[in-house]
Every structure is written in structure tokens, then in C-alpha cells.
Design a protein around this motif. Sequence first.
Motif, short mmCIF file in Angstrom:
data_model
loop_
_atom_site.label_atom_id
_atom_site.label_comp_id
_atom_site.label_asym_id
_atom_site.label_seq_id
_atom_site.Cartn_x
_atom_site.Cartn_y
_atom_site.Cartn_z
N GLY A 226 -1.76 3.45 -8.08
CA GLY A 226 -1.38 4.20 -6.90
C GLY A 226 -2.18 3.76 -5.69
O GLY A 226 -1.65 3.62 -4.58
N ARG A 227 -3.47 3.53 -5.89
CA ARG A 227 -4.32 2.99 -4.83
C ARG A 227 -3.84 1.59 -4.43
O ARG A 227 -3.73 1.28 -3.24
CB ARG A 227 -5.77 2.94 -5.32
CG ARG A 227 -6.74 2.27 -4.34
CD ARG A 227 -8.13 2.21 -4.94
NE ARG A 227 -9.05 1.45 -4.10
CZ ARG A 227 -9.77 1.95 -3.11
NH1 ARG A 227 -9.66 3.22 -2.80
NH2 ARG A 227 -10.59 1.19 -2.40
N LEU A 228 -3.54 0.77 -5.43
CA LEU A 228 -3.07 -0.59 -5.15
C LEU A 228 -1.70 -0.57 -4.48
O LEU A 228 -1.39 -1.46 -3.67
CB LEU A 228 -3.02 -1.40 -6.44
CG LEU A 228 -4.38 -1.69 -7.09
CD1 LEU A 228 -4.18 -2.37 -8.45
CD2 LEU A 228 -5.26 -2.54 -6.19
N ALA A 229 -0.88 0.44 -4.76
CA ALA A 229 0.42 0.56 -4.08
C ALA A 229 0.21 0.80 -2.59
O ALA A 229 0.93 0.25 -1.75
CB ALA A 229 1.25 1.67 -4.70
N TYR A 230 -0.77 1.64 -2.25
CA TYR A 230 -1.11 1.87 -0.84
C TYR A 230 -1.59 0.56 -0.21
O TYR A 230 -1.16 0.19 0.90
CB TYR A 230 -2.20 2.94 -0.74
CG TYR A 230 -2.67 3.23 0.67
CD1 TYR A 230 -2.16 4.32 1.38
CD2 TYR A 230 -3.63 2.43 1.29
CE1 TYR A 230 -2.60 4.59 2.67
CE2 TYR A 230 -4.06 2.69 2.58
CZ TYR A 230 -3.55 3.77 3.26
OH TYR A 230 -3.98 4.04 4.54
N MET A 231 -2.47 -0.15 -0.89
CA MET A 231 -2.98 -1.42 -0.38
C MET A 231 -1.87 -2.44 -0.24
O MET A 231 -1.84 -3.23 0.72
CB MET A 231 -4.10 -1.93 -1.28
CG MET A 231 -5.33 -1.04 -1.29
SD MET A 231 -6.50 -1.43 -2.63
CE MET A 231 -7.13 -3.01 -2.06
N THR A 232 -0.93 -2.43 -1.18
CA THR A 232 0.22 -3.33 -1.12
C THR A 232 1.06 -3.02 0.10
O THR A 232 1.54 -3.93 0.80
CB THR A 232 1.06 -3.20 -2.41
OG1 THR A 232 0.26 -3.62 -3.53
CG2 THR A 232 2.31 -4.05 -2.35
N ALA A 233 1.25 -1.73 0.40
CA ALA A 233 2.02 -1.33 1.58
C ALA A 233 1.35 -1.82 2.87
O ALA A 233 2.03 -2.19 3.83
CB ALA A 233 2.18 0.18 1.62
N ALA A 234 0.02 -1.82 2.88
CA ALA A 234 -0.71 -2.21 4.08
C ALA A 234 -0.92 -3.72 4.21
O ALA A 234 -1.09 -4.22 5.32
CB ALA A 234 -2.07 -1.51 4.10
N ARG A 235 -0.89 -4.44 3.09
CA ARG A 235 -1.32 -5.84 3.12
C ARG A 235 -0.25 -6.86 2.76
O ARG A 235 -0.50 -8.06 2.85
CB ARG A 235 -2.51 -6.02 2.18
CG ARG A 235 -3.71 -5.16 2.51
CD ARG A 235 -4.88 -5.49 1.61
NE ARG A 235 -5.98 -4.54 1.78
CZ ARG A 235 -7.14 -4.62 1.13
NH1 ARG A 235 -7.35 -5.62 0.28
NH2 ARG A 235 -8.08 -3.71 1.33
N THR A 236 0.93 -6.41 2.33
CA THR A 236 1.98 -7.36 1.95
C THR A 236 3.28 -7.00 2.66
O THR A 236 3.35 -6.01 3.38
CB THR A 236 2.23 -7.36 0.42
OG1 THR A 236 3.01 -6.21 0.06
CG2 THR A 236 0.92 -7.35 -0.36
#
Length: 231
Positions: free
Chosen positions: A124-134
Motif C-alpha cells: 500500500g505504501r509502494l502503491a502511493y510511491m508508484t502513484a507519485a513516481r511513475t
Amino acid sequence: MATLTIDTLGGDKQFSAYRADPAAPPRAAVIVIQEIFGVNAGIRAKCDRLAEQGYLAIAPDLFWRIEPGIDLNPDVPEEMERALDLMGRFDQNLAIADIEATIRAARAAVPGGKVGAIGFCLGGRLAYMTAARTDVDASVGYYPVGIDGLLGEKHAIARPLMLHIAGADGFVPAEVQAAMHAGLDDHPRVTLHDYPGEDHGFATELGKRRSDAAARLADSRTDAFLASTLA
């Protein structure tokens, strides 16, 4: 169901992913981002469910740089301890690079190239980071951890993001949940859903942590979100 081999962004290494294909040509692809337990039976079941809905579902093995093929049961105390140890050695920035490589592979595999991501816990944390960085088209995070420390990246979220927050999450205390709302409630591309009284892991497919009514509600919201954003 099959295993997919994905090239890293640098092209010098490869890692594996669990792949679930729909019966008909896929409507889009969804990257399923693991918890700290690896691509275990619960994550594979999430992929299978998405495939039944018409998506190509891919769960990359994000622990491969530490040890490939991690498959742990959170209901077994010794395996929970091992998962926490793996988390302590895990490089989240490299994981985002591997998720980006997975997104690229997924875009090439589906008509129209639309790709979403769903993550759970660490995922879930990585999904947020994915939204911001990819350039992922849409993201969903279930009971994401440590989002208060990532609010400085919210300006980079350009595509829709949905977060499911467990109200009684032992890993996400009330003050962190409050910070998430304060930082994200007015973001035009972010939707937060609260589940009062629910604990971390409530939407797992398997095991003791599942809270069925809350899981079904969260999944119904995710299903509608993906149907609209990946159309």
C-alpha cells in the motif's frame, strides 16, 4: 496461471512475477504489490480474482534482490518474524524501479496499454510511491504504512489514487491517519476511505486477519475505481 520473467530497468538483470490471465483478451493490466510476506497464496489469490474480472494481473517478486521466491504465512509467528526481518533489509527505491519495469512489461501485454496498481500493507505504501513516481494510470493502497512521511511527494500524484485506511490499524496510529487526511483530503486525484474498528490486513484473501464485510466493501470500491480509471 504462469510465471513471468521481467527485465530490470537497467536491462542487466531479471526477476520473476506471478501472472494470472483472463479468459478473454484483457481489459487492462493490474500490478499487485505484495505485503511483507512475498508473493504468497493470498497475493496470488488477489491476482486470480482480478483475472476473473478480465484483467491481466501481475505480482512481481519484490524481495528477489534479498532472496527470490519468498512465500510466508502471516498467521505463523516464526514466518511473521522472518517477514519483519526481510522488511528491514528491503530497499523501497529499488522496489519502485522494479514496479516501473513491471508496468512497462504490462503495458506491452494489453490492448490500449492501461495499467493500474494495487498494494497491501508495505505494498500500500509502494502503491502511493508508484502513484507519485511513475506513469501508472491508477493506484490503490490498502492499509498503507508510513504515508505521513511521504506527503511531500503528493504534488507529483498525477493519476487517480485510492487509499483504504483501517481505523484500528496497529501499524498506522490515529495521529498518522489524521495526518493522511489533513494532507490528502483536498487533493483532487486522491480518495481516502476509512474503515472504523478494522485492523491492519482486514482485506486479505486468506487467513485470520480477514474481516469479511469490510473486505467486501473495500474491494467493491476498488472494483468500481479500476473499472472507471482503466477503461
